[in-house]
Design a protein around this motif. Structure first.
Motif, PDB file in Angstrom:
ATOM      1  N   VAL A 387       0.828  -1.205   0.000  1.00  0.00           N
ATOM      2  CA  VAL A 387       0.000   0.000   0.000  1.00  0.00           C
ATOM      3  C   VAL A 387       0.863   1.255   0.000  1.00  0.00           C
ATOM      4  N   SER A 388       0.298   2.319  -0.540  1.00  0.00           N
ATOM      5  CA  SER A 388       0.902   3.643  -0.433  1.00  0.00           C
ATOM      6  C   SER A 388       0.139   4.441   0.612  1.00  0.00           C
ATOM      7  N   VAL A 389       0.873   5.061   1.508  1.00  0.00           N
ATOM      8  CA  VAL A 389       0.269   5.898   2.545  1.00  0.00           C
ATOM      9  C   VAL A 389       1.146   7.131   2.734  1.00  0.00           C
ATOM     10  N   PRO A 390       0.591   8.218   3.263  1.00  0.00           N
ATOM     11  CA  PRO A 390       1.432   9.371   3.576  1.00  0.00           C
ATOM     12  C   PRO A 390       2.571   8.948   4.508  1.00  0.00           C
ATOM     13  N   ILE A 391       3.762   9.469   4.262  1.00  0.00           N
ATOM     14  CA  ILE A 391       4.942   8.995   4.995  1.00  0.00           C
ATOM     15  C   ILE A 391       4.794   9.159   6.500  1.00  0.00           C
ATOM     16  N   ARG A 392       4.129  10.210   6.958  1.00  0.00           N
ATOM     17  CA  ARG A 392       3.961  10.396   8.411  1.00  0.00           C
ATOM     18  C   ARG A 392       3.088   9.304   9.027  1.00  0.00           C
ATOM     19  N   GLN A 393       2.216   8.673   8.219  1.00  0.00           N
ATOM     20  CA  GLN A 393       1.362   7.578   8.703  1.00  0.00           C
ATOM     21  C   GLN A 393       1.887   6.206   8.254  1.00  0.00           C
ATOM     22  N   PHE A 394       3.140   6.157   7.822  1.00  0.00           N
ATOM     23  CA  PHE A 394       3.695   4.964   7.198  1.00  0.00           C
ATOM     24  C   PHE A 394       3.510   3.707   8.034  1.00  0.00           C
ATOM     25  N   TYR A 395       3.757   3.809   9.339  1.00  0.00           N
ATOM     26  CA  TYR A 395       3.754   2.596  10.167  1.00  0.00           C
ATOM     27  C   TYR A 395       2.470   2.409  10.973  1.00  0.00           C
ATOM     28  N   GLN A 396       1.592   3.371  10.954  1.00  0.00           N
ATOM     29  CA  GLN A 396       0.375   3.281  11.771  1.00  0.00           C
ATOM     30  C   GLN A 396      -0.444   2.042  11.453  1.00  0.00           C
ATOM     31  N   LEU A 397      -0.507   1.674  10.178  1.00  0.00           N
ATOM     32  CA  LEU A 397      -1.331   0.531   9.782  1.00  0.00           C
ATOM     33  C   LEU A 397      -0.864  -0.761  10.443  1.00  0.00           C
ATOM     34  N   VAL A 398       0.431  -0.925  10.625  1.00  0.00           N
ATOM     35  CA  VAL A 398       0.947  -2.133  11.270  1.00  0.00           C
ATOM     36  C   VAL A 398       0.455  -2.207  12.711  1.00  0.00           C
ATOM     37  N   ASP A 399       0.531  -1.103  13.420  1.00  0.00           N
ATOM     38  CA  ASP A 399       0.059  -1.073  14.808  1.00  0.00           C
ATOM     39  C   ASP A 399      -1.448  -1.329  14.881  1.00  0.00           C
ATOM     40  N   VAL A 400      -2.182  -0.742  13.961  1.00  0.00           N
ATOM     41  CA  VAL A 400      -3.637  -0.921  13.934  1.00  0.00           C
ATOM     42  C   VAL A 400      -3.993  -2.387  13.692  1.00  0.00           C
ATOM     43  N   MET A 401      -3.315  -3.022  12.752  1.00  0.00           N
ATOM     44  CA  MET A 401      -3.616  -4.414  12.430  1.00  0.00           C
ATOM     45  C   MET A 401      -3.210  -5.363  13.555  1.00  0.00           C
ATOM     46  N   ARG A 402      -2.115  -5.083  14.216  1.00  0.00           N
ATOM     47  CA  ARG A 402      -1.723  -5.927  15.351  1.00  0.00           C
ATOM     48  C   ARG A 402      -2.786  -5.893  16.440  1.00  0.00           C
ATOM     49  N   ALA A 403      -3.294  -4.705  16.713  1.00  0.00           N
ATOM     50  CA  ALA A 403      -4.329  -4.586  17.739  1.00  0.00           C
ATOM     51  C   ALA A 403      -5.612  -5.282  17.296  1.00  0.00           C
ATOM     52  N   ARG A 404      -5.931  -5.202  16.021  1.00  0.00           N
ATOM     53  CA  ARG A 404      -7.166  -5.801  15.514  1.00  0.00           C
ATOM     54  C   ARG A 404      -7.093  -7.329  15.484  1.00  0.00           C
ATOM     55  N   LEU A 405      -5.971  -7.862  15.057  1.00  0.00           N
ATOM     56  CA  LEU A 405      -5.855  -9.309  14.859  1.00  0.00           C
ATOM     57  C   LEU A 405      -5.456 -10.058  16.124  1.00  0.00           C
ATOM     58  N   GLU A 406      -4.851  -9.357  17.059  1.00  0.00           N
ATOM     59  CA  GLU A 406      -4.410  -9.934  18.331  1.00  0.00           C
ATOM     60  C   GLU A 406      -3.576 -11.198  18.089  1.00  0.00           C
ATOM     61  N   LYS A 407      -4.016 -12.364  18.567  1.00  0.00           N
ATOM     62  CA  LYS A 407      -3.201 -13.575  18.490  1.00  0.00           C
ATOM     63  C   LYS A 407      -3.571 -14.496  17.322  1.00  0.00           C
ATOM     64  N   LEU A 408      -4.416 -14.020  16.420  1.00  0.00           N
ATOM     65  CA  LEU A 408      -4.814 -14.860  15.283  1.00  0.00           C
ATOM     66  C   LEU A 408      -3.643 -15.241  14.375  1.00  0.00           C
ATOM     67  N   PRO A 409      -2.782 -14.284  13.985  1.00  0.00           N
ATOM     68  CA  PRO A 409      -1.681 -14.654  13.093  1.00  0.00           C
ATOM     69  C   PRO A 409      -0.433 -15.075  13.856  1.00  0.00           C
ATOM     70  N   ILE A 410       0.502 -15.665  13.129  1.00  0.00           N
ATOM     71  CA  ILE A 410       1.822 -15.915  13.699  1.00  0.00           C
ATOM     72  C   ILE A 410       2.569 -14.600  13.840  1.00  0.00           C
ATOM     73  N   ARG A 411       2.453 -13.767  12.810  1.00  0.00           N
ATOM     74  CA  ARG A 411       3.242 -12.537  12.765  1.00  0.00           C
ATOM     75  C   ARG A 411       2.502 -11.466  11.981  1.00  0.00           C
ATOM     76  N   CYS A 412       2.638 -10.233  12.414  1.00  0.00           N
ATOM     77  CA  CYS A 412       2.145  -9.068  11.673  1.00  0.00           C
ATOM     78  C   CYS A 412       3.289  -8.065  11.657  1.00  0.00           C
ATOM     79  N   CYS A 413       3.827  -7.808  10.479  1.00  0.00           N
ATOM     80  CA  CYS A 413       5.021  -6.967  10.413  1.00  0.00           C
ATOM     81  C   CYS A 413       4.933  -6.006   9.244  1.00  0.00           C
ATOM     82  N   GLY A 414       5.829  -5.036   9.240  1.00  0.00           N
ATOM     83  CA  GLY A 414       5.854  -4.044   8.174  1.00  0.00           C
ATOM     84  C   GLY A 414       7.268  -3.668   7.790  1.00  0.00           C
ATOM     85  N   TYR A 415       7.480  -3.512   6.515  1.00  0.00           N
ATOM     86  CA  TYR A 415       8.760  -3.039   5.985  1.00  0.00           C
ATOM     87  C   TYR A 415       8.465  -2.390   4.645  1.00  0.00           C
TER      88      TYR A 415
END
Length: 506
Positions: A387-415
C-alpha cells in the motif's frame, strides 16, 4: 482418443511431479467460489492444430506431455489455474497471429512473464491459454551515449542489468525478483522497486514500446525520443495495465549512467518519530546521491535473522533503516554518509549504525531487507498488502492491524520503501484461514482509503485486489477504465477476471 479430447474439461489434480511445490495449492476456482468462468471456447484439436501449424513443437506445451504447474501456480503458491496449454512465441508477429486467432475463436488468454507477481495477475483463473513470453529474451540494442536500451519483453531483468553494466549504464529499477522477473511483466505492472526514490517509476523511464492488441493488431509505439509531443502518449496506457489492454513485446528504456560509487548504511532506531527524522536529515544531507531509503521493523528483522540465520551488525531495535547512496566520487560520497551517521548518533536520532566497507558487506546488509519475503514464506501462508500511505502515517497501519488481529496470526510486520511511502504489510499464519482473511479485508483497504492512499502501490490489482479498486479510484475513473478496456479488447479475451470487479459488462 485425441490429445485434447481425452483431457478432462473439468478441474483435476496436477501430475505427480507437481509435488515439488511445498504444499498442495487449492484451485483458484475453489478458493474463490464466486468466480464464474466466462463464456469462452474450450480448447479443441482444431485449436491445437492451428497453434502447432504456426509455432515449433517446443513452443507449444500441452499438459498431456508437460507439467504445467509452474505456469498455473504463482510463486507464492496462493492461486492455481487449470490451463491445459502454454504457447511460447518468439516474435511480435507470432504474438499477433496467436491473438488474432484467439480473438476470432473466443479463446481467453493469460499473458505471463516471469510469474513473480503477488496478486494473482500472472496465472490463469480457469483454463485460459497461457502465453509465456520467456523465449522473447533478446537485448536488441544498447547505446551508451544516449543511455537507451531496446529489449524484448521476455528479457530477465538481471540479464539486462548485466549487459547494461558492461556499457556503463544501469537499470532505473531494481527488484528482489530480478533473477526471474521479465521486463515486459515489469512494464505491465509498473513495477517500482528499491530505487524509485532516485529514478522514479516506469512511466518516466519507458521511452517507447510495442504492444499487440487483442485482435492481433501490432501497435508500434517504440520511440526512442526523449521528447515527443505529438498527440496522445499511447504507450502510457500499457504501463500498469497488467496485460488487459495488449501484450507488450518490446520496450525502449532510458537507462542512467552506472554509479561508480555505491555506499550502504544500516541504522538501529528506537522510535518511528526518529525514523522520520532520519529520513528528513538523509534527504537534506545526502541530496542528489541518495538512491534508497528502506524501513525494516523489529518483527521483520527477527524473521529474517532467525529463520534464515542472517547476521545483523546492529542489535535489536524497534526499527531499522537501510540507506544507499549512488554517485561518481567514492571519497565524496563516503564522507557525506559518514558525516550523516556521526550527526544522527550525536543528536540521538539513531542509537547504533554501521556503513559497509566493501561490496560484500553491502550485499549482506541488503540481504536483511531483500530476503524478508523469503523468510516470511517459510512460516506458512502469507497475506501480503502493498500500500501507499502518507509517509507520516507509514507505520500506523501495522500497529492498527496488530491490535485488531491480536493472536490470530503468527506474525504481523511491516517493511518497505520509506522514501516513497510504500509499505509492505505482511501477516502470516500456519495455513490459509478465511477467518483471518475476513478480519484483514476489507478493513485494511478501508483504512488506507481513509488516509487517501493506494491499495496497490507497486504490485498491481490482479485477481486478489480487483474488488477493491474503488477504495483508491473514483467510480468515474473506474467507469472510463472499463470503457477503455472494452475499446481495446471488446471480447475480453486478454487476462479476464483481473483488475475489474465482476465481469467487463457489469
Amino acid at each position: 482418443m485425441s490429445s485434447m479430447n481425452k483431457l478432462s474439461a473439468t478441474i483435476r489434480t496436477f501430475h505427480s511431479s507437481a509435488a515439488r511445490f511445498k504444499k498442495n495449492v487449492e484451485f483458484t476456482a475453489v478458493r474463490y467460489p464466486y468466480l464464474k468462468r466466462g463464456n469462452y471456447s474450450f480448447l479443441s484439436d482444431r485449436h491445437l492444430g492451428f497453434f502447432q501449424s504456426i509455432l515449433s513443437p517446443h513452443q507449444v506445451l500441452t499438459d498431456e506431455f508437460n507439467d504445467l504447474s509452474g505456469y498455473n501456480v504463482d510463486w507464492m503458491h496462493s492461486v492455481r489455474g487449470s490451463s491445459r496449454l502454454v504457447l511460447r512465441p518468439k516474435t511480435t508477429e507470432e504474438v499477433g497471429a496467436i491473438l488474432q486467432y484467439c480473438n476470432a475463436q473466443n479463446i481467453a488468454v493469460c499473458p505471463q512473464g516471469g510469474n513473480t507477481g503477488l496478486v494473482g495477475g500472472s496465472v490463469p483463473v480457469f483454463d485460459e491459454v497461457i502465453m509465456s513470453l520467456g523465449l522473447m529474451d533478446a537485448v536488441i540494442s544498447v547505446d551508451e551515449l544516449s543511455g537507451i536500451a531496446i529489449v524484448q519483453a521476455g528479457c530477465v531483468l538481471e540479464k539486462l542489468e548485466t549487459i547494461l553494466h558492461l556499457n556503463n549504464l544501469t537499470l532505473p529499477l531494481d527488484l528482489g525478483a530480478k533473477g526471474s522477473c521479465q521486463i515486459g511483466g515489469n512494464v505491465a505492472t509498473n513495477a517500482g522497486g528499491i530505487r524509485l526514490l532516485r529514478y522514479g517509476n516506469l512511466h518516466g523511464s519507458v521511452l517507447g514500446l510495442t504492444a499487440v492488441l487483442a485482435n492481433g493488431q501490432i501497435m508500434d509505439c517504440l520511440s526512442t525520443n526523449k521528447k515527443d509531443n505529438t498527440g496522445y502518449d499511447l504507450k502510457q496506457l500499457f504501463i500498469g495495465s497488467e496485460g488487459t489492454l495488449g501484450v507488450v513485446t518490446q520496450v525502449a528504456l532510458h537507462c542512467p549512467s552506472k554509479p561508480t560509487s555505491v555506499q550502504v548504511g544500516f541504522f538501529g532506531i528506537n522510535s518511528f518519530d526518529n525514523v522520520l527524522e532520519t529520513l528528513r536529515l538523509s534527504k537534506q544531507n545526502l541530496g542528489e546521491i541518495l538512491s534508497s531509503c528502506e524501513l525494516i521493523d523489529a518483527s521483520s528483522w527477527n524473521c529474517v535473522t532467525s529463520l534464515l540465520k542472517l547476521k545483523s551488525p546492529v542489535n535489536y531495535f524497534p526499527f531499522y533503516i537501510l540507506l544507499e547512496t549512488s554517485g561518481s566520487n567514492a571519497d565524496h560520497d563516503a564522507e557525506k554518509l559518514n558525516s550523516l551517521l556521526e550527526m544522527l548518533l550525536k543528536n540521538g536520532t539513531i542509537v547504533d549504525g554501521t556503513i559497509a566497507v566493501d561490496s560484500t558487506q553491502a550485499t549482506s546488509l541488503w540481504a536483511l531487507r531483500e530476503r524478508i519475503a523469503e523468510a516470511l514464506a517459510s512460516e506458512g501462508y502469507v497475506y501480503k498488502y502493498d500500500v501507499s500511505v502518507p509517509i507520516r502515517q507509514f507505520y500506523q497501519l501495522v500497529d492498527v492491524m496488530r491490535a485488531r488481529l491480536e493472536k490470530l496470526p503468527i506474525r504481523c510486520c511491516g517493511y518497505g520503501h520509506l522514501g516513497d511511502g510504500n509499505l509492505h504489510l505482511n501477516i502470516t499464519s500456519q495455513e490459509y484461514s478465511s477467518e483471518l482473511l475476513n478480519k484483514i479485508e476489507p478493513f485494511v483497504y478501508d483504512w488506507v482509503s481513509r488516509q487517501r492512499g493506494s491499495v496497490s502501490a507497486e504490485h498491481g490489482l490482479g485477481l486478489k485486489k480487483r474488488d477493491y479498486i474503488e477504495y483508491t479510484k473514483s467510480p468515474t475513473s473506474v467507469h472510463w477504465m472499463r470503457r477503455m478496456k472494452k475499446l481495446f479488447d471488446p471480447n475480453n479475451i486478454l487476462n479476464p477476471y483481473k483488475i475489474f470487479p465482476g465481469t467487463l459488462n457489469e
